[in-house]
Structures are given as C-alpha cells and as structure tokens.
Design a protein around this motif. Structure first.
Motif, PDB file in Angstrom:
ATOM      1  N   GLU A  89      51.573 -11.696 -50.450  1.00 13.04           N
ATOM      2  CA  GLU A  89      51.142 -11.415 -51.822  1.00 13.04           C
ATOM      3  C   GLU A  89      52.331 -11.139 -52.734  1.00 13.04           C
ATOM      4  O   GLU A  89      52.416 -11.668 -53.853  1.00 13.04           O
ATOM      5  CB  GLU A  89      50.183 -10.226 -51.841  1.00 13.04           C
ATOM      6  N   ARG A  90      53.269 -10.326 -52.274  1.00 12.73           N
ATOM      7  CA  ARG A  90      54.412  -9.972 -53.111  1.00 12.73           C
ATOM      8  C   ARG A  90      55.351 -11.164 -53.312  1.00 12.73           C
ATOM      9  O   ARG A  90      55.913 -11.343 -54.396  1.00 12.73           O
ATOM     10  CB  ARG A  90      55.159  -8.789 -52.497  1.00 12.73           C
ATOM     11  N   THR A  91      55.519 -11.981 -52.279  1.00 20.12           N
ATOM     12  CA  THR A  91      56.371 -13.161 -52.423  1.00 20.12           C
ATOM     13  C   THR A  91      55.739 -14.168 -53.378  1.00 20.12           C
ATOM     14  O   THR A  91      56.427 -14.783 -54.203  1.00 20.12           O
ATOM     15  CB  THR A  91      56.639 -13.812 -51.055  1.00 20.12           C
ATOM     16  N   ALA A 297      52.224 -20.363 -51.615  1.00 21.45           N
ATOM     17  CA  ALA A 297      50.998 -20.513 -52.397  1.00 21.45           C
ATOM     18  C   ALA A 297      49.808 -20.812 -51.490  1.00 21.45           C
ATOM     19  O   ALA A 297      48.705 -20.282 -51.681  1.00 21.45           O
ATOM     20  CB  ALA A 297      51.169 -21.615 -53.434  1.00 21.45           C
ATOM     21  N   ALA A 298      50.023 -21.654 -50.480  1.00 22.51           N
ATOM     22  CA  ALA A 298      48.942 -21.978 -49.547  1.00 22.51           C
ATOM     23  C   ALA A 298      48.545 -20.757 -48.720  1.00 22.51           C
ATOM     24  O   ALA A 298      47.351 -20.491 -48.514  1.00 22.51           O
ATOM     25  CB  ALA A 298      49.373 -23.125 -48.636  1.00 22.51           C
ATOM     26  N   LEU A 299      49.529 -20.001 -48.254  1.00 27.42           N
ATOM     27  CA  LEU A 299      49.233 -18.793 -47.484  1.00 27.42           C
ATOM     28  C   LEU A 299      48.501 -17.762 -48.338  1.00 27.42           C
ATOM     29  O   LEU A 299      47.572 -17.093 -47.870  1.00 27.42           O
ATOM     30  CB  LEU A 299      50.532 -18.194 -46.941  1.00 27.42           C
ATOM     31  N   PHE A 300      48.903 -17.649 -49.586  1.00 28.47           N
ATOM     32  CA  PHE A 300      48.255 -16.698 -50.492  1.00 28.47           C
ATOM     33  C   PHE A 300      46.790 -17.081 -50.708  1.00 28.47           C
ATOM     34  O   PHE A 300      45.906 -16.218 -50.711  1.00 28.47           O
ATOM     35  CB  PHE A 300      49.000 -16.659 -51.823  1.00 28.47           C
ATOM     36  N   ALA A 301      46.532 -18.368 -50.865  1.00 29.88           N
ATOM     37  CA  ALA A 301      45.161 -18.830 -51.084  1.00 29.88           C
ATOM     38  C   ALA A 301      44.277 -18.548 -49.876  1.00 29.88           C
ATOM     39  O   ALA A 301      43.055 -18.382 -50.014  1.00 29.88           O
ATOM     40  CB  ALA A 301      45.161 -20.319 -51.410  1.00 29.88           C
ATOM     41  N   PRO A 308      45.931  -7.344 -49.641  1.00 27.89           N
ATOM     42  CA  PRO A 308      46.263  -5.912 -49.558  1.00 27.89           C
ATOM     43  C   PRO A 308      45.522  -5.092 -50.610  1.00 27.89           C
ATOM     44  O   PRO A 308      45.218  -5.574 -51.706  1.00 27.89           O
ATOM     45  CB  PRO A 308      47.775  -5.895 -49.806  1.00 27.89           C
ATOM     46  N   ARG A 309      45.251  -3.842 -50.254  1.00 23.04           N
ATOM     47  CA  ARG A 309      44.523  -2.940 -51.149  1.00 23.04           C
ATOM     48  C   ARG A 309      45.341  -1.708 -51.521  1.00 23.04           C
ATOM     49  O   ARG A 309      44.800  -0.721 -51.996  1.00 23.04           O
ATOM     50  CB  ARG A 309      43.210  -2.516 -50.496  1.00 23.04           C
ATOM     51  N   GLY A 310      46.627  -1.747 -51.250  1.00 17.71           N
ATOM     52  CA  GLY A 310      47.488  -0.640 -51.651  1.00 17.71           C
ATOM     53  C   GLY A 310      47.571   0.500 -50.661  1.00 17.71           C
ATOM     54  O   GLY A 310      48.149   1.545 -50.975  1.00 17.71           O
ATOM     55  N   ASP A 311      47.021   0.325 -49.452  1.00 20.97           N
ATOM     56  CA  ASP A 311      46.966   1.445 -48.513  1.00 20.97           C
ATOM     57  C   ASP A 311      47.888   1.283 -47.310  1.00 20.97           C
ATOM     58  O   ASP A 311      47.814   2.068 -46.361  1.00 20.97           O
ATOM     59  CB  ASP A 311      45.531   1.639 -48.016  1.00 20.97           C
ATOM     60  N   THR A 312      48.771   0.287 -47.326  1.00 21.78           N
ATOM     61  CA  THR A 312      49.697   0.119 -46.209  1.00 21.78           C
ATOM     62  C   THR A 312      50.982   0.899 -46.479  1.00 21.78           C
ATOM     63  O   THR A 312      51.319   1.182 -47.636  1.00 21.78           O
ATOM     64  CB  THR A 312      50.051  -1.364 -45.997  1.00 21.78           C
ATOM     65  N   PRO A 313      51.724   1.263 -45.418  1.00 21.42           N
ATOM     66  CA  PRO A 313      53.009   1.954 -45.635  1.00 21.42           C
ATOM     67  C   PRO A 313      53.953   1.164 -46.535  1.00 21.42           C
ATOM     68  O   PRO A 313      54.671   1.742 -47.355  1.00 21.42           O
ATOM     69  CB  PRO A 313      53.569   2.097 -44.212  1.00 21.42           C
ATOM     70  N   PHE A 314      53.958  -0.161 -46.394  1.00 21.25           N
ATOM     71  CA  PHE A 314      54.835  -0.991 -47.211  1.00 21.25           C
ATOM     72  C   PHE A 314      54.496  -0.834 -48.692  1.00 21.25           C
ATOM     73  O   PHE A 314      55.386  -0.660 -49.532  1.00 21.25           O
ATOM     74  CB  PHE A 314      54.691  -2.458 -46.793  1.00 21.25           C
ATOM     75  N   GLU A 315      53.207  -0.880 -49.020  1.00 19.13           N
ATOM     76  CA  GLU A 315      52.806  -0.764 -50.424  1.00 19.13           C
ATOM     77  C   GLU A 315      53.086   0.628 -50.972  1.00 19.13           C
ATOM     78  O   GLU A 315      53.530   0.772 -52.116  1.00 19.13           O
ATOM     79  CB  GLU A 315      51.321  -1.102 -50.562  1.00 19.13           C
ATOM     80  N   ARG A 316      52.825   1.645 -50.158  1.00 22.96           N
ATOM     81  CA  ARG A 316      53.093   3.012 -50.622  1.00 22.96           C
ATOM     82  C   ARG A 316      54.584   3.226 -50.847  1.00 22.96           C
ATOM     83  O   ARG A 316      54.994   3.864 -51.821  1.00 22.96           O
ATOM     84  CB  ARG A 316      52.540   4.021 -49.610  1.00 22.96           C
TER      85      ARG A 316
END
Length: 340
Positions: A89-91, A297-301, A308-316
C-alpha cells in the motif's frame, strides 16, 4: 562503464530507514529470514558500519518492525506478518503520488478552535496533527484544507480532548482580499523549490540510466536513495487540487523522473541485492525480487479486504515518525521517537 557521482540522500538517511527500504523493495511476501551477516553487507553498500547495521536491526526488532530467528550462532531477521500488505500500500502510494491532482468540489474543510494558553502542549499537538492531515493555518485558530477531511479532523479534536472547536465544510464567498483567501494559508514555494531540486538532481542520473552507464552496485544504492529521498513528498505535500496550484507546478516533472529511474533500475538493483545475499546463502538470494510500478499496482489491486487498517507495528511506527518529524520542538520530537 563510467563511474557516476550518486546523489546524496537529502535527509541523511538513517540505517533503520535504509534497511526497511531495502526489505520493502526486495523481500516482501517472504517468510524466510535473512542472516544478519547478509544485512550487514547490504548496509555496507551505503557506508553503514557493522556496529551501526546491527544496532539498526536490534532497534527495528524492538519496535516490532522485524522478527528475529536464531539457529546456533546465526541470527536472522525477517518481515513480520501483515507487514507485506502495508509495504504494498505504501509503495503504491509513493509511486502514484503526484501523477495527477485530486478532484475538487470547490469546498473547504475548516477547523476553528480555541485552546487556552495553559494548554500549550495540547495546542502544539493539535497543530502538528492537523498539518499531517494536510491542513494549514489561515489564522491562528482557523485551519483549512481543500480535502474532505472533516471526519479525520474531528477524530483528532476528540482524541486531544479539544471541545471548543468547530469543523465545517463550506465554500468561500467571492470578493475578499487575496490575503483572506483560504489558499493563502498554503505557502507552496518552498515545496516547489524542493520538487525542482529533486528533478534537477536526478535528471542527469536518468540520462545515465538511459545510456546504460549504471552497473548493479550503483543501481542498488541509487534506487534505494531515490526511494528515501522521494518518500517525504507524499507525507509533506498538501496535494492541492489543480485549481489551487500555481502555473508550472513542478511536481509532475519530479514524479516522472522518480518513477522512470525506479522502474528502470529495478532489475540491476535486484541483481546486486542477490549478489550480496549469495555470499551468505545462494538459495536465499534466488528468492529476492524487485517490483516496478506496474507490478506494485497489480499487487495493490489484489489486496481487497487485506488492505491495512492502521493497526500493525509498521503503521504505528510510521505514524509516530511522522509526528516526530512534524514536531517543531526537537527535544519533544526526540522524546516521542524514543517512546516508539
């Protein structure tokens, strides 16, 4: 092959950021752990000492951004579960940001608030978080954004306990002075200068790429530094609608340079990544893969409900870093960074 001077990382990239960028480029959706010896060699490509590299691994593990596995005297590190979806998602956001301006219905989101002087820390925190939501201060207690972000702003106000605040979606009544126009809250010239600087710095490199004068080692360093340099733009650019941008806005030029270099250097950078891993584990090296803008783009689709919903350690951790970078008080920023 003619050696070239690679651009320096614009923000003094730290070992942790370099390591997460490397794994985010070549190792997501892999369950295997990479021996620390190989990661030390990867970071050595960027002038990071062995001690600095190992310290980065320990800190990333402590923050929940890497997992660790031990077998005998070998320590290896991998990507935690659910982190690959965040990376995709971030990429995708990083690669598509700036390709076009958002649509606009002519309305502004306005946050008007009053926070007592004795609650200055709350006021500072509110300003920092509104800025991260792409608001800007029109007046001291009046912040505006062309985006439909009233819900997010209300959530920030509630989280900070600011009750004396109003959130509106409205249009400007024509006829006021330019100084009172909501767009006056956004000083875009420093950002335009940064975009022009990015393009001017990397356009000569793109010419070298097109001429085939960059080898695998330079490709890995350059692609990673390019990613590190570009990542700040999606986080700091208010992403104004086209109607509100000045003429000759340079973001599109910079974005095209970024994506072209990123895509074209992928295979060579992957080759160097594999070469370094192969010194430790040839079978592991064969698993490394680069991803270009089309595959991302294909992976994102395909993420669908797995977004992600903002609850992973990476996102925090990413949110904590953004708050620290936006904090005007360096000492307070360091304290926040240590807590994460």
């Amino acid at each position: 092959m003619t050696p070239i001077d690679l651009p320096r990382a614009q923000s003094g990239a730290e070992p942790q950021l370099l390591l997460t960028s490397l794994l985010g480029d070549f190792w997501y959706w892999r369950d295997e752990h990479i021996p620390s010896t190989a990661l030390v060699r990867l970071l050595d490509e960027f002038g990071i000492t062995a001690d600095g590299a190992r310290a980065a691994m320990r800190r990333l593990t402590a923050r929940g951004l890497l997992t660790v596995a031990r077998s005998g005297r070998t320590t290896a590190y991998g990507i935690p579960p659910r982190t690959s979806e965040v990376i995709v998602e971030r990429t995708h956001r990083m690669l598509t940001f700036g390709a076009s301006a958002p649509d606009w219905d002519g309305r502004w989101t306005v946050v008007a608030f009053s926070v007592p002087e004795q609650d200055r820390e709350v006021r500072t925190a509110l300003r920092v978080r509104l800025r991260l939501l792409r608001f800007a201060a029109l007046y001291d207690g009046v912040w505006v954004s062309p985006h439909d972000s009233g819900g997010a702003a209300r959530a920030v106000l509630d989280d900070l306990g600011v009750g004396t605040a109003t959130v509106l979606r409205c249009t400007e009544v024509p006829g006021g002075s330019p100084a009172g126009n909501p767009r006056a809250a956004f000083d875009l010239e420093p950002l335009a200068k940064d975009y022009r600087g990015f393009a001017e710095q990397y356009e000569p490199v793109l010419a070298e790429v097109e001429a085939g004068r960059i080898g695998p080692a330079d490709a890995l360093r350059l692609r990673t530094r390019l990613r590190v340099d570009w990542r700040r733009f999606p986080e700091t650019d208010p992403d104004m609608p086209a109607e509100l941008l000045p003429p000759d806005w340079p973001r599109g030029r910079a974005q095209q340079v970024f994506v072209q270099i990123y895509d074209r250097l992928g295979p060579l950078a992957e080759l160097r990544f594999r070469e370094i891993l192969a010194r430790t584990d040839p079978a592991l090296a064969a698993l490394a893969r680069h991803h270009d803008s089309a595959t991302v783009a294909a992976l994102f689709a395909e993420l669908g409900e797995r977004r992600p919903r903002g609850d992973t350690p990476f996102e925090r951790a990413a949110e904590a870093r953004r708050l620290a970078e936006a904090e005007p008080d360096p000492a307070r920023a360091r304290r926040r960074a240590r807590r994460t």
